[in-house]
Motif scaffolding. Sequence first.
Motif, PDB file in Angstrom:
ATOM      1  N   SER A  52       0.833  -1.195   0.000  1.00 46.14           N
ATOM      2  CA  SER A  52       0.000   0.000   0.000  1.00 46.14           C
ATOM      3  C   SER A  52       0.872   1.251   0.000  1.00 46.14           C
ATOM      4  N   ALA A  53       0.385   2.294  -0.676  1.00 47.38           N
ATOM      5  CA  ALA A  53       1.098   3.570  -0.643  1.00 47.38           C
ATOM      6  C   ALA A  53       0.971   4.247   0.712  1.00 47.38           C
ATOM      7  N   VAL A  54       0.013   3.801   1.524  1.00 46.69           N
ATOM      8  CA  VAL A  54      -0.248   4.392   2.836  1.00 46.69           C
ATOM      9  C   VAL A  54       0.077   3.377   3.920  1.00 46.69           C
ATOM     10  N   GLU A  55       0.792   3.830   4.941  1.00 45.70           N
ATOM     11  CA  GLU A  55       1.106   3.000   6.099  1.00 45.70           C
ATOM     12  C   GLU A  55       0.693   3.747   7.356  1.00 45.70           C
ATOM     13  N   THR A  56       0.528   3.032   8.452  1.00 44.36           N
ATOM     14  CA  THR A  56       0.318   3.725   9.718  1.00 44.36           C
ATOM     15  C   THR A  56       1.623   4.360  10.152  1.00 44.36           C
ATOM     16  N   VAL A  57       1.507   5.448  10.887  1.00 48.20           N
ATOM     17  CA  VAL A  57       2.701   6.134  11.377  1.00 48.20           C
ATOM     18  C   VAL A  57       3.531   5.199  12.247  1.00 48.20           C
ATOM     19  N   GLU A  58       2.870   4.365  13.030  1.00 51.14           N
ATOM     20  CA  GLU A  58       3.593   3.423  13.889  1.00 51.14           C
ATOM     21  C   GLU A  58       4.408   2.440  13.066  1.00 51.14           C
ATOM     22  N   ALA A  59       3.848   1.989  11.933  1.00 51.78           N
ATOM     23  CA  ALA A  59       4.555   1.023  11.097  1.00 51.78           C
ATOM     24  C   ALA A  59       5.778   1.652  10.431  1.00 51.78           C
ATOM     25  N   LEU A  60       5.653   2.931  10.058  1.00 48.69           N
ATOM     26  CA  LEU A  60       6.791   3.596   9.418  1.00 48.69           C
ATOM     27  C   LEU A  60       7.920   3.849  10.403  1.00 48.69           C
ATOM     28  N   GLY A  61       7.582   4.049  11.683  1.00 48.26           N
ATOM     29  CA  GLY A  61       8.630   4.253  12.670  1.00 48.26           C
ATOM     30  C   GLY A  61       9.265   5.612  12.533  1.00 48.26           C
ATOM     31  N   LYS A  62      10.569   5.672  12.837  1.00 46.07           N
ATOM     32  CA  LYS A  62      11.282   6.941  12.749  1.00 46.07           C
ATOM     33  C   LYS A  62      11.486   7.301  11.294  1.00 46.07           C
ATOM     34  N   PHE A  63      11.059   8.494  10.915  1.00 42.75           N
ATOM     35  CA  PHE A  63      11.095   8.894   9.522  1.00 42.75           C
ATOM     36  C   PHE A  63      12.450   9.483   9.154  1.00 42.75           C
ATOM     37  N   LEU A  64      12.897   9.171   7.977  1.00 41.79           N
ATOM     38  CA  LEU A  64      14.090   9.787   7.415  1.00 41.79           C
ATOM     39  C   LEU A  64      15.174   9.886   8.473  1.00 41.79           C
ATOM     40  N   PRO A  65      15.956   8.848   8.662  1.00 37.58           N
ATOM     41  CA  PRO A  65      16.782   8.649   9.844  1.00 37.58           C
ATOM     42  C   PRO A  65      17.532   9.849  10.403  1.00 37.58           C
ATOM     43  N   ASP A  66      17.807  10.865   9.607  1.00 37.05           N
ATOM     44  CA  ASP A  66      18.526  12.019  10.134  1.00 37.05           C
ATOM     45  C   ASP A  66      17.596  13.069  10.729  1.00 37.05           C
ATOM     46  N   VAL A  67      16.280  12.787  10.799  1.00 39.13           N
ATOM     47  CA  VAL A  67      15.304  13.751  11.302  1.00 39.13           C
ATOM     48  C   VAL A  67      14.688  13.218  12.587  1.00 39.13           C
ATOM     49  N   ASP A  68      14.654  14.046  13.618  1.00 37.10           N
ATOM     50  CA  ASP A  68      14.163  13.591  14.920  1.00 37.10           C
ATOM     51  C   ASP A  68      12.746  14.064  15.233  1.00 37.10           C
ATOM     52  N   ARG A  69      12.237  15.106  14.542  1.00 35.34           N
ATOM     53  CA  ARG A  69      10.913  15.627  14.857  1.00 35.34           C
ATOM     54  C   ARG A  69       9.818  14.628  14.464  1.00 35.34           C
ATOM     55  N   PRO A  70       8.813  14.409  15.323  1.00 32.16           N
ATOM     56  CA  PRO A  70       7.711  13.508  14.958  1.00 32.16           C
ATOM     57  C   PRO A  70       7.030  13.986  13.682  1.00 32.16           C
ATOM     58  N   ASN A  71       6.712  13.061  12.817  1.00 32.17           N
ATOM     59  CA  ASN A  71       6.009  13.324  11.560  1.00 32.17           C
ATOM     60  C   ASN A  71       6.830  14.142  10.564  1.00 32.17           C
ATOM     61  N   ALA A  72       8.068  14.498  10.897  1.00 29.71           N
ATOM     62  CA  ALA A  72       8.882  15.269   9.955  1.00 29.71           C
ATOM     63  C   ALA A  72       9.295  14.376   8.796  1.00 29.71           C
ATOM     64  N   GLY A  73       9.197  14.926   7.600  1.00 29.99           N
ATOM     65  CA  GLY A  73       9.666  14.189   6.440  1.00 29.99           C
ATOM     66  C   GLY A  73       8.608  13.361   5.741  1.00 29.99           C
ATOM     67  N   VAL A  74       7.397  13.257   6.290  1.00 29.57           N
ATOM     68  CA  VAL A  74       6.354  12.463   5.643  1.00 29.57           C
ATOM     69  C   VAL A  74       5.089  13.303   5.482  1.00 29.57           C
ATOM     70  N   PHE A  75       4.225  12.853   4.578  1.00 27.90           N
ATOM     71  CA  PHE A  75       2.896  13.440   4.437  1.00 27.90           C
ATOM     72  C   PHE A  75       1.951  12.612   5.295  1.00 27.90           C
ATOM     73  N   ALA A  76       1.559  13.155   6.437  1.00 29.31           N
ATOM     74  CA  ALA A  76       0.767  12.397   7.405  1.00 29.31           C
ATOM     75  C   ALA A  76      -0.533  13.128   7.720  1.00 29.31           C
TER      76      ALA A  76
END
Length: 508
Positions: A52-76
Amino acid sequence: MAKDLKKQPRPKAETPKGFRDYFGADVTERKAMLDRIAEVYHRHGFDPLETSAVETVEALGKFLPDVDRPNAGVFAWQEEAVPGGGSGDWLALRYDLTAPLARVAAQYRNDLPSPYRRYAMGPVWRNEKPGPGRFRQFYQCDADTVGAASVAADAEICAMLADALESVGIARGDYLVRINNRKVLEGVLEAVFDDDDFIGATLIDGNPTLEDQRNAVLRTIDKFDKVGVSGVRELLGSGRKDESGAFIDGIGLSPSQIEPVIAFLTARGDNNRATLANLEAAVQASVIGQQGVTELREMADMLAAMGVAENRAVIDPSVVRGLGYYTGPVFEAELTFEILDERGRKRQFGSVAGGGRYDGLVERFTGQKVPATGVSIGVDRLLAALRAKGMAGAEAAGPVVVTVMDRDRMSDYQAMAAELRAAGIRAEVYLGNPKNFGNQLKYADKRGAPVAIIQGGDEALRGVVQVKDLILGAKIAAEASVEEWKSQPAQTEVAREDLVAEVRRIIG
């Protein structure tokens, strides 16, 4: 009262920032390239997977490993809450193809074979600031093996990557798969941060953690190709000036800490055997470092056994890979031929693929160690490389256009197009206003049509058609004299039953 309502403004017909539209040739060339890569993956025993093109935020985990802000780097976004069921789930567009694979491997672990080999191709989305050549939607092409702890899986991925590059037209000598091992680097970092004379440069609020320091060293090593030995030495120490003259603060390592890093980066010898010997010396007594060297030696032996010589894949200590979840072998595919940049300067094309071993990703779901390794090809980058080599980007031939001379004979024209299609020839009937025949030929030209079919009432009575070679016609008009134009007519009359044969002769 309706007259008092403000007229709704028309929406702007423009692509959102960071996105782009792909037209005929772009889509066709990309599909052809991916089809050839898929054939290679299929031969190596890998199965296709579409998630699926869509995943739960929990399944994606930490986004874009060099970014620490929650939800940063994704369209959520958050789903609407269900009455009595608490807040709605947070969903996001996938930012790569690896995180969905980790979820699939955990969700279907009782049904999938182990090891599980899969490849995936498709768009991913990243909510980042767009820039030149940097888009928020782009294609990836991945191949991964989940459940195999042996570095034989890593060697197989590297050999398959070399085969995939050659399958799309990148010749031997124009690419190199470069291989390293994060365990070797861990051994070097042990030597770096074992000293007591760490100067302690300011990294975060004047009080860097050991993890901050280690990551800073990794990022600096990753710049080796751009700044060279002297540049890395300066960045590891007090800092350096970049090309613009701006000063970049260094990490603040002492000279004794810098030397193991430099020894590691300059360990590449004339062949894999020499490189491995130099790496053994660089990691010194580090247990994990020596383990990494052993794994690299095993990979080199297996690649040689598979017929992958060192001019195709080689041990190279400068390969680091910035992502923090890599746990063992890491690799990159670099294209070594030269192109001209926007300023007309020669430079090598650079990296088009990268990957490595990530044994901790599936564990997030299962709580158990699940080994995995894989590679991701930058589809747009590789396609740009093929265009730079002249192997893509040429104008694709459009369909044969059957023109319309008599509105009431549309069935006859559709029958001609159908016959051409049945013979494997791309064809269409002009569906615009047929009143102006010149506009029909302009349409055919805009479509890149190689041939136009013409049949008026007179030709129909005589059982013939006019076949106009548009490519030859354009060439004659541009280059030939009047005499040559008369001797090489671009339009011929043939019997109706010979239509397919004549078109095939022209486009052949």
